[in-house]
Scaffold this motif. Sequence first.
Motif, PDB file in Angstrom:
ATOM      1  N   ILE A  37     -55.983   6.870  33.647  1.00 54.48           N
ATOM      2  CA  ILE A  37     -56.849   6.032  32.947  1.00 54.48           C
ATOM      3  C   ILE A  37     -55.821   4.831  32.357  1.00 54.48           C
ATOM      4  O   ILE A  37     -54.757   5.429  31.362  1.00 54.48           O
ATOM      5  N   CYS A  38     -55.658   3.708  32.512  1.00 53.03           N
ATOM      6  CA  CYS A  38     -54.773   2.709  31.742  1.00 53.03           C
ATOM      7  C   CYS A  38     -55.666   2.366  30.362  1.00 53.03           C
ATOM      8  O   CYS A  38     -56.953   2.186  30.321  1.00 53.03           O
ATOM      9  N   GLY A  39     -54.894   1.860  29.445  1.00 54.85           N
ATOM     10  CA  GLY A  39     -55.462   1.345  28.322  1.00 54.85           C
ATOM     11  C   GLY A  39     -56.353   0.143  28.568  1.00 54.85           C
ATOM     12  O   GLY A  39     -57.204  -0.303  27.939  1.00 54.85           O
ATOM     13  N   SER A  40     -56.114  -0.678  29.532  1.00 52.04           N
ATOM     14  CA  SER A  40     -57.029  -1.815  29.803  1.00 52.04           C
ATOM     15  C   SER A  40     -58.307  -1.662  30.470  1.00 52.04           C
ATOM     16  O   SER A  40     -59.086  -2.127  30.536  1.00 52.04           O
ATOM     17  N   ASP A  41     -58.369  -0.169  31.221  1.00 57.79           N
ATOM     18  CA  ASP A  41     -59.636   0.372  31.447  1.00 57.79           C
ATOM     19  C   ASP A  41     -60.492   0.282  30.275  1.00 57.79           C
ATOM     20  O   ASP A  41     -61.826   0.277  30.626  1.00 57.79           O
ATOM     21  N   LEU A  42     -60.139   0.302  29.338  1.00 64.14           N
ATOM     22  CA  LEU A  42     -60.987   0.650  28.013  1.00 64.14           C
ATOM     23  C   LEU A  42     -61.661  -0.797  27.845  1.00 64.14           C
ATOM     24  O   LEU A  42     -62.975  -0.681  27.291  1.00 64.14           O
ATOM     25  N   HIS A  43     -61.146  -1.910  28.295  1.00 64.59           N
ATOM     26  CA  HIS A  43     -61.974  -3.225  28.041  1.00 64.59           C
ATOM     27  C   HIS A  43     -63.343  -3.158  28.922  1.00 64.59           C
ATOM     28  O   HIS A  43     -64.479  -3.236  28.364  1.00 64.59           O
ATOM     29  N   ILE A  44     -63.050  -2.575  30.293  1.00 63.44           N
ATOM     30  CA  ILE A  44     -64.318  -2.193  30.960  1.00 63.44           C
ATOM     31  C   ILE A  44     -65.194  -1.188  30.618  1.00 63.44           C
ATOM     32  O   ILE A  44     -66.382  -1.573  30.207  1.00 63.44           O
ATOM     33  N   TYR A  45     -64.447  -0.075  29.980  1.00 68.38           N
ATOM     34  CA  TYR A  45     -65.569   0.912  29.294  1.00 68.38           C
ATOM     35  C   TYR A  45     -66.391   0.501  28.185  1.00 68.38           C
ATOM     36  O   TYR A  45     -67.352   0.911  27.746  1.00 68.38           O
ATOM     37  N   HIS A  46     -65.732  -0.194  27.341  1.00 65.94           N
ATOM     38  CA  HIS A  46     -66.239  -1.036  26.287  1.00 65.94           C
ATOM     39  C   HIS A  46     -67.400  -2.156  26.418  1.00 65.94           C
ATOM     40  O   HIS A  46     -68.124  -2.711  25.823  1.00 65.94           O
ATOM     41  N   GLY A  47     -67.609  -2.290  27.859  1.00 69.43           N
ATOM     42  CA  GLY A  47     -68.459  -3.342  28.187  1.00 69.43           C
ATOM     43  C   GLY A  47     -67.910  -4.752  28.374  1.00 69.43           C
ATOM     44  O   GLY A  47     -68.646  -5.832  28.524  1.00 69.43           O
ATOM     45  N   HIS A  48     -66.758  -5.043  28.120  1.00 73.94           N
ATOM     46  CA  HIS A  48     -66.045  -6.395  28.035  1.00 73.94           C
ATOM     47  C   HIS A  48     -65.041  -6.500  29.225  1.00 73.94           C
ATOM     48  O   HIS A  48     -64.029  -6.642  29.135  1.00 73.94           O
ATOM     49  N   GLY A  49     -66.011  -6.461  30.368  1.00 74.64           N
ATOM     50  CA  GLY A  49     -64.925  -6.311  31.671  1.00 74.64           C
ATOM     51  C   GLY A  49     -64.552  -7.480  32.047  1.00 74.64           C
ATOM     52  O   GLY A  49     -64.589  -8.591  31.424  1.00 74.64           O
ATOM     53  N   PHE A  50     -64.390  -7.617  33.456  1.00 75.10           N
ATOM     54  CA  PHE A  50     -63.551  -8.676  34.114  1.00 75.10           C
ATOM     55  C   PHE A  50     -64.543  -9.296  35.117  1.00 75.10           C
ATOM     56  O   PHE A  50     -64.257 -10.292  35.833  1.00 75.10           O
ATOM     57  N   SER A  51     -65.632  -9.045  35.192  1.00 73.99           N
ATOM     58  CA  SER A  51     -66.844  -9.389  35.983  1.00 73.99           C
ATOM     59  C   SER A  51     -68.137  -8.926  35.411  1.00 73.99           C
ATOM     60  O   SER A  51     -68.147  -7.992  34.642  1.00 73.99           O
TER      61      SER A  51
END
Length: 345
Positions: A37-51
């Motif tokens: 798990i990468c720290g940037s995966d947390l952006h997706i996990y928090h609902g602020h993803g890239f799509s």
Amino acid sequence: MKALRYYGARDVRHEDMDDPVPQSDRDAIVQVTACSICGSDLHIYHGHGFSEDTGFCVGHEAVGEVVEVGRGVHRLKVGDKVMLPAAVGCGSCRSCLAGNVANCEFNLGSCYGLSARLQGSQAEAVRVPAADMNAVPVPDGVSMDQALMMTDALSTAWFGARNADIRPGSSVGVIGLGPIGLMAVESAFVMGAHVVYAIDPIPERRALAEAAGAIALHPDEALERIKQDTRGNKLDCVVEVVGSDATVDFALRLVARRGTVSVIGVQQSRRFAFPLERAFAAGLTFRIGTCSVPEELPALFPLVQSGRLRPERYISHRMPLSEGAEAYRLFEAREAGALKMVLQP
């Protein structure tokens, strides 16, 4: 196969998913032996993803074994142990041939696990497009743990330190001591830094940076301590590894005249108030961006093989893929010393 699938904020599920199949004769299928798990995966996990997609497989750091290759794959064979750099390229344009997948002219998918366009690697298997480019054989003298850390985290740390213009004798600050920040501390010393200030609010992470030779500081004390130590001159180089407006601003306040700030914390801000007047007057260099892993590997392989960089020391947890949801929870909460979470299918 089983995979971790994203359905919304804090909703990652271990579920069945269609087995990956080749879509081109240049593809390979890799059976994943470990992913992380990468720290940037947390952006997706928090609902602020890239799509806006949901239901796709997440993750972009993995190692494994080649189990199928298309007839257009010439550098790999079934049974090869490989690492999968986070971002992918077409493997044939000028940028990719130079190792710069970030400027791929055909932009195959940019990175695993950001959307359904290119499924992620937190799974039992993954399709690797343009496999001769995007699956790298693990060289002798590099363990699978070390290779996993080089698929993104170590490469990004090295990239961030390199972008900070660290030279022999430099004074350096690193803001944020997750795995990438801690490896940026080590990278700075390898590049010749005279002193490294490692800044984070979590005592356990500061202790790890201190063990690596850094001066570890809480953010609340860092600015005054650094001004005192440098007689007001502040730092030659600052690496920001968090990705918030506040920490980027903090980096700009820590850097000396004619210094360099390197931002590698994933940024999604659209309204950052950049202090142009102060930056202009001080002659600052400011760099921000993502790492193209293949560009960094030629420098990193010998450093890891010789033991000068030891990225595997920052693996804190090993958990089965089936416990992926709990791994994400621990990682987000920074519980139980969570640092680098490795998942094994």
